[in-house]
Enzyme design. Sequence first.
Site, short mmCIF file in Angstrom:
data_model
loop_
_atom_site.label_atom_id
_atom_site.label_comp_id
_atom_site.label_asym_id
_atom_site.label_seq_id
_atom_site.Cartn_x
_atom_site.Cartn_y
_atom_site.Cartn_z
N LYS A 1 5.09 5.86 -0.64
CA LYS A 1 4.58 4.92 -1.03
C LYS A 1 5.15 3.66 -1.90
CE LYS A 1 -0.43 3.69 -3.59
NZ LYS A 1 -1.70 4.45 -4.04
N SER B 1 -5.93 2.79 -1.69
CA SER B 1 -5.40 2.01 -1.91
C SER B 1 -3.76 2.36 -1.06
CB SER B 1 -4.64 1.14 -2.59
OG SER B 1 -3.97 2.50 -3.74
N SER C 1 -7.52 6.68 -3.60
CA SER C 1 -6.31 6.48 -2.93
C SER C 1 -5.38 7.13 -1.95
CB SER C 1 -5.73 5.42 -3.82
OG SER C 1 -6.29 4.34 -3.90
N1 GLN Z 1 -10.63 2.53 -4.51
C1 GLN Z 1 -10.33 2.51 -5.89
C2 GLN Z 1 -9.95 1.59 -6.59
O1 GLN Z 1 -10.02 0.13 -5.85
C3 GLN Z 1 -9.32 3.85 -6.44
C4 GLN Z 1 -8.08 3.02 -6.06
C5 GLN Z 1 -6.74 3.93 -6.78
O2 GLN Z 1 -7.57 5.06 -6.61
N2 GLN Z 1 -5.92 4.07 -6.50
O3 GLN Z 1 -10.03 1.26 -7.86
#
Ligand code: GLN
Length: 495
Positions: free
Chosen positions: A78, A159, A183
């Site tokens: 990532k 994400s 995410s």
């Molecule tokens: N979707 C969540 C957010 O927007 C979690 C994102 C994540 O786990 N990095 O913060």
Amino acid sequence: MTELTQLTLAQTIRGLEKKEFSARETAQAHIAAMEGARHLNAFVTETPDIALKQAHDSDARRAKGGAGPLDGVPLAVKDLFCTKGVKTTACSKILGNFVPAYESTVSANLFRDGAVMVGKTSLDEFAMGSSNTTSAFGNVISPWKRAGNSNADLVPGGSSGGSAAAVSARLCLGATGTDTGGSIRQPAAFCGISGIKPTYGRCSRWGIIAFASSLDQAGVFARTVEDCAIMLKSASGHDPKDSTSAKKDVPDWPKLLSGNVKGLRIGIPKEYRVDGMPEEIVKLWQQGIEWLKAGGAQIVDVSLPHTKYALPTYYIIAPAECSSNLARYDGVRYGLRVEGENLNDMYELSRAQGFGAEVKRRIMIGTYALSSGYYDAYYIKAQKVRRLILNDFLKAWEKCDALLTPTAPSAAFAIGENEDDPIKMYLNDVFTVPSSLAGLPGMSIPAGLDRDGLPLGLQIIGRAWDEQTVFNVSRAIEKAANFTAMPQMARRKAA
Ligand code: GLN
């Protein structure tokens, strides 16, 4: 020879050991797959030269009898993990030209064990999002399509959407992710693959671009539970460079992986039966209960009464920490600089042009929540509620050994859907955020398809440091579900 991109990570290791193919050959097969799938936009940076060099070195090590546990395995990283000498952007314009001088501990651990990096994967900007639509470098398109004649492009989840799409499309055998509020688990569910976020502190955060430091935790994606166990074992371990990394031995998860749930008590939290959840997800959850029962587990009802406060709590704490972490991007030290008439002007222009809308929204919410006069009312209050959420789980562990829930309240949606209303987007994480706030391990397993032929995931949450039970329950679900569906484009490659 079997198409090398169709093998699992474990099968690939066995094939390499038996010299059925070389690290170079599997690297080449995955590079070709990656290059043939550019329409997905899963990668921000492809690194075929690095992959071939690493594969060459891996073959040499193996020839000498000194191969590591991941030797020759093509993985993706990532683009939130700093990789030495390889551009690392967090999918933000503000870091668009950032080339780290150091390697994150997690990626260094994977390379130490012999992994081969095919590229850096896309994400929501600074890992803020659930759809991979906030990346400054364009949306990632899920390799999955709805059945029938809808040709709509779907989100891979977020994400870590690029990593999930890449694993699902057979462009690599595993990939790193980070999970702050879901995410890893939500994109794993949307893309029909497995993904685990271990206990907070299991993997070092050193060299991972920070979003919300008390929540951020690295983890892995792969196509099977065993593959995740193998990869997570390499990624994990204490790191003196991260003060929140735990001094805990890393168990041999893959070796101890059993799929045996006999006598285990599995909790079903009643608060996760949210209004408006599609019937198919409710049914799949029930199916998961039946599978575990058939395996000899005992099902117990549990209550996590503060669940309804988890999202509001998360959306104070995560933005507060992000506003503090992202203060370092001022145009002076890293990435984008937009010259202005004076120093303040330069700061303002760099940040205004460097950050996207979602990141700005969160910086503003976080700055407000941390400002004098509101700090106690919001941030301190949220910290107190966070403790109550953790206490709910601690109480549940008196009655059960792991929890079974759906991973997300819906299947993947089309790109553009849910964009009008940030709150609707935030609801994607309703089942993943509570365990993130409590720092607990959670894994998503593909368990079925919805009526449109899209994958749905089930989530297993475990006690802190008990990834083994999470893996074992997940393996039991994996065996029972026998999920063999794959995206059409990956199937074509198999033919
Ligand atoms: N979707 C969540 C957010 O927007 C979690 C994102 C994540 O786990 N990095 O913060």
